[in-house]
Design an enzyme around this catalytic site. Structure first.
Site, PDB file in Angstrom:
ATOM      1  N   ARG A   1      12.128 -35.177   9.872  1.00 33.33           N
ATOM      2  CA  ARG A   1      11.184 -35.414  10.962  1.00 33.33           C
ATOM      3  C   ARG A   1       9.771 -34.941  10.609  1.00 33.33           C
ATOM      4  O   ARG A   1       8.797 -35.654  10.817  1.00 33.33           O
ATOM      5  CB  ARG A   1      11.662 -34.690  12.226  1.00 33.33           C
ATOM      6  CG  ARG A   1      12.949 -35.253  12.822  1.00 33.33           C
ATOM      7  CD  ARG A   1      13.325 -34.431  14.048  1.00 33.33           C
ATOM      8  NE  ARG A   1      14.512 -34.955  14.708  1.00 33.33           N
ATOM      9  CZ  ARG A   1      15.755 -34.625  14.370  1.00 33.33           C
ATOM     10  NH1 ARG A   1      15.957 -33.770  13.374  1.00 33.33           N
ATOM     11  NH2 ARG A   1      16.789 -35.134  15.008  1.00 33.33           N
TER      12      ARG A   1
ATOM     13  N   ARG B   1      10.128 -22.885   4.735  1.00 35.33           N
ATOM     14  CA  ARG B   1      10.866 -21.637   4.636  1.00 35.33           C
ATOM     15  C   ARG B   1      10.396 -20.870   3.410  1.00 35.33           C
ATOM     16  O   ARG B   1      10.225 -21.446   2.333  1.00 35.33           O
ATOM     17  CB  ARG B   1      12.386 -21.887   4.538  1.00 35.33           C
ATOM     18  CG  ARG B   1      13.032 -22.370   5.841  1.00 35.33           C
ATOM     19  CD  ARG B   1      13.059 -21.244   6.870  1.00 35.33           C
ATOM     20  NE  ARG B   1      13.659 -21.657   8.134  1.00 35.33           N
ATOM     21  CZ  ARG B   1      12.974 -22.112   9.171  1.00 35.33           C
ATOM     22  NH1 ARG B   1      11.664 -22.242   9.098  1.00 35.33           N
ATOM     23  NH2 ARG B   1      13.596 -22.450  10.284  1.00 35.33           N
TER      24      ARG B   1
ATOM     25  N   GLU C   1       8.885 -11.289   5.526  1.00 41.00           N
ATOM     26  CA  GLU C   1       7.898 -11.445   6.602  1.00 41.00           C
ATOM     27  C   GLU C   1       7.915 -10.226   7.514  1.00 41.00           C
ATOM     28  O   GLU C   1       8.958  -9.901   8.082  1.00 41.00           O
ATOM     29  CB  GLU C   1       8.186 -12.728   7.393  1.00 41.00           C
ATOM     30  CG  GLU C   1       8.019 -13.986   6.550  1.00 41.00           C
ATOM     31  CD  GLU C   1       8.186 -15.279   7.355  1.00 41.00           C
ATOM     32  OE1 GLU C   1       8.527 -15.199   8.558  1.00 41.00           O
ATOM     33  OE2 GLU C   1       7.958 -16.349   6.784  1.00 41.00           O
TER      34      GLU C   1
ATOM     35  N   HIS D   1       3.277 -17.247   9.785  1.00 44.12           N
ATOM     36  CA  HIS D   1       4.383 -18.074  10.289  1.00 44.12           C
ATOM     37  C   HIS D   1       4.029 -18.693  11.647  1.00 44.12           C
ATOM     38  O   HIS D   1       4.656 -18.436  12.674  1.00 44.12           O
ATOM     39  CB  HIS D   1       5.668 -17.253  10.407  1.00 44.12           C
ATOM     40  CG  HIS D   1       6.918 -18.102  10.340  1.00 44.12           C
ATOM     41  ND1 HIS D   1       8.092 -17.662   9.788  1.00 44.12           N
ATOM     42  CD2 HIS D   1       7.164 -19.374  10.760  1.00 44.12           C
ATOM     43  CE1 HIS D   1       9.014 -18.614   9.875  1.00 44.12           C
ATOM     44  NE2 HIS D   1       8.468 -19.659  10.464  1.00 44.12           N
TER      45      HIS D   1
ATOM     46  N   GLY E   1       3.901 -22.084  12.252  1.00 46.32           N
ATOM     47  CA  GLY E   1       4.308 -23.488  12.344  1.00 46.32           C
ATOM     48  C   GLY E   1       4.723 -23.924  13.729  1.00 46.32           C
ATOM     49  O   GLY E   1       4.392 -25.030  14.177  1.00 46.32           O
TER      50      GLY E   1
END
Length: 527
Positions: free
Chosen positions: A155, A236, A265, A283, A285
């Site tokens: 996607r 990732r 992280e 991070h 997204g």
């Protein structure tokens, strides 16, 4: 579908309020507790049927082991890296994510990083804030006419392609699942990785993190790329080997990197982040209001749809359940479980089963092979002390050393039929049956063919004996002595040799040894 009763859900992170509202509107009690330690989560989780997380909560094997009632773990986002899926599967817990919830947000951030790499926007902005005016230092390059390699054409990869094509970029890609003709319809020319690496001016990765994708971009693959290639990772941490990336940046083989995700992280080693050609984000997204609202709403709706038996969407470890939402499939699941239970009862005195062969016939059984096989195993292996269900039963069978085989015949001669064979060294037991008018029925047991289909409901007594005029009266006498009444009697078509008989009884016999003087084998089962 197999019943999953979800009465209480724990939300352990900040999730959009719509998630709680939707669950509560559908009769599910919701508790929100954020920033829990692992120990606190382990102590708390046993109270709940469901758990909803984002990415901060680590649902480890220890947490899952403590979850005595847990039936579903829902991640409000894509990927399930923070969930031990294997441990959940072994315990029969569905793991579900929202695969499309943050698609647009992640794709847009990817595009933003590609554009920032091409024009050094963050570095130039920081220079301006420092009071400088250094135009020559931040000379960039146009995206027009450049080649973008997209590794992972799901996607997000698709959305990135459509957006970057509007800049005049040529999009090429790789995906082991998406057919080339499908990606070609989006304007992406699909090829092997070996063909892709040397063509790219920019590379963006959009794959899950798994053994085959760890370190996908490494020293060897960077060496195959154009000198100065720019890379983006909003998927990732670990897909790009961070040490190899740093070496490529230092040598100039890599001209820049846009990173939203990291192996650790937050990263403690700052060398990569501090490199002047790296643009780093914490991070982000899925960090848009729209994505969080969508993910929170999606996970709640997916849980409700599953509980209400409408459909199953987003499950990463329960594919066997995907086609179990029709009335016909529920009837076949029940049939499989009771056939397995009958065979289990009849094989109690024998050596443990080592082989299970399931043969289905007819169009009515064509699409049922996956869940029907699992259903038979649930009936065969399940008991009150184990939490065996359709999700984890194949693991139990494998651990028990049972070899499972399934075949299907398209022949409709005689209608839809399922035959199950159990075997081990020295013995074999078979049963066949189907569903008639919504009721599971037994047609044969080993070599015995019943005169009429045996309805597999209630308390059933099955015994093997040689036919004789006194057989039925002798069995009735023993049962009457023990206060058991006969409610039905099914006899085989043959009257020669030892045959199986089936008796419906008012209650199970306390001691089957009472029948041993007049039968050669006996079993009973409550359905």
């Amino acid at each position: 579908m197999a019943s999953f009763c979800i009465e209480s859900v724990l939300i352990s992170e900040s999730v959009d309020p719509r998630c709680k509202r939707i669950l509560e509107e559908n009769g599910i009690h919701v508790t929100e507790k954020q920033n829990m330690t692992k120990e606190a989560l382990i102590a708390e989780i046993k109270e709940y049927d469901g758990l909803v997380v984002r990415s901060a909560t680590k649902v480890t094997a220890d947490v899952i082991a403590a979850a005595s009632n847990l039936k579903i773990i829902g991640r409000a986002g894509t990927g399930v890296d923070n969930v031990d899926v294997e441990a959940a599967t072994k315990k029969g817990i569905i793991v579900m994510n929202t695969p499309s919830g943050n698609t647009i947000s992640a794709a847009e951030l990817t595009c933003a990083l590609i554009m920032s790499l091409s024009r050094h926007v963050p570095q130039a902005a920081m220079s301006m804030k420092a009071g400088k005016w250094d135009r020559k230092k931040f000379m960039g390059a146009e995206l027009y006419g450049k080649v973008l390699g997209i590794v992972g054409l799901g996607r997000i990869g698709k959305e990135v392609a459509s957006r970057m094509q509007s800049f005049g970029m040529k999009t090429i890609g790789y995906d082991p699942i998406t057919p080339p003709e499908v990606s070609a319809s989006w304007g992406v020319d699909q090829m092997s990785l070996e063909q892709l690496w040397p063509q790219c001016d920019y590379i963006t990765v959009h794959t899950p993190l798994m053994p085959s994708t760890v370190g996908l971009l490494n020293d060897e693959t960077f060496a195959k790329c154009k000198k100065g290639v720019k890379v983006v990772n909003c998927a990732r941490g670990g897909i790009i080997d961070e040490a190899a990336l740093f070496r490529a940046l230092e040598s100039g083989q890599c001209g820049g990197a846009g990173l939203d995700v990291f192996v650790e992280e937050p990263p403690r080693d700052r060398a990569l982040l501090d490199h002047p050609n790296v643009i780093g984000c914490p991070h982000l997204g899925a960090s848009t209001k729209e994505a969080q609202a969508r993910c929170g709403e999606d996970i709640a709706l997916q849980i409700v749809d599953m509980v209400k038996g409408r459909k199953l969407f987003g499950a990463v470890n329960a594919q066997v359940l995907a086609s179990t939402f029709s009335q016909e499939s529920q009837e076949l699941i029940k049939f499989g479980e009771v056939i397995g239970a009958v065979l289990k009862a009849c094989a109690t005195s024998k050596k443990p089963c080592s082989h299970l062969q399931i043969k289905t016939r007819g169009d009515g059984m064509k699409s049922s092979s996956g869940y029907l096989t699992s259903a038979v195993l649930v009936g065969l292996l399940g008991n009150e002390s184990t939490s065996i269900n359709l999700i984890n039963v194949l693991n139990f069978a494998n651990d028990s050393g049972i070899q499972v085989n399934q075949t299907h015949s398209t022949s409709n001669c005689g209608g839809a039929l399922c035959e199950v064979e159990l075997s081990a060294d020295g013995w074999k037991l078979t049963a066949s049956g189907s569903v008639q008018n919504g009721v599971p029925v037994l047609l044969t047991l080993s070599d015995s063919v019943f005169r009429q289909p045996v309805s597999l409901i209630g308390n059933l007594l099955l015994f093997k004996a040689s036919a004789s005029p006194q057989l039925l009266s002798s069995v009735v006498g023993v049962l009457a002595t023990h206060g058991v009444q006969i409610e039905s009697f099914s006899a085989p078509t043959k009257h020669t040799g030892e045959q199986w008989y089936c008796v419906g009884v008012s209650k199970l016999l306390k001691d089957l040894n009472a029948l041993k003087p007049i039968v050669t084998d006996v079993a009973q089962v409550k359905i």
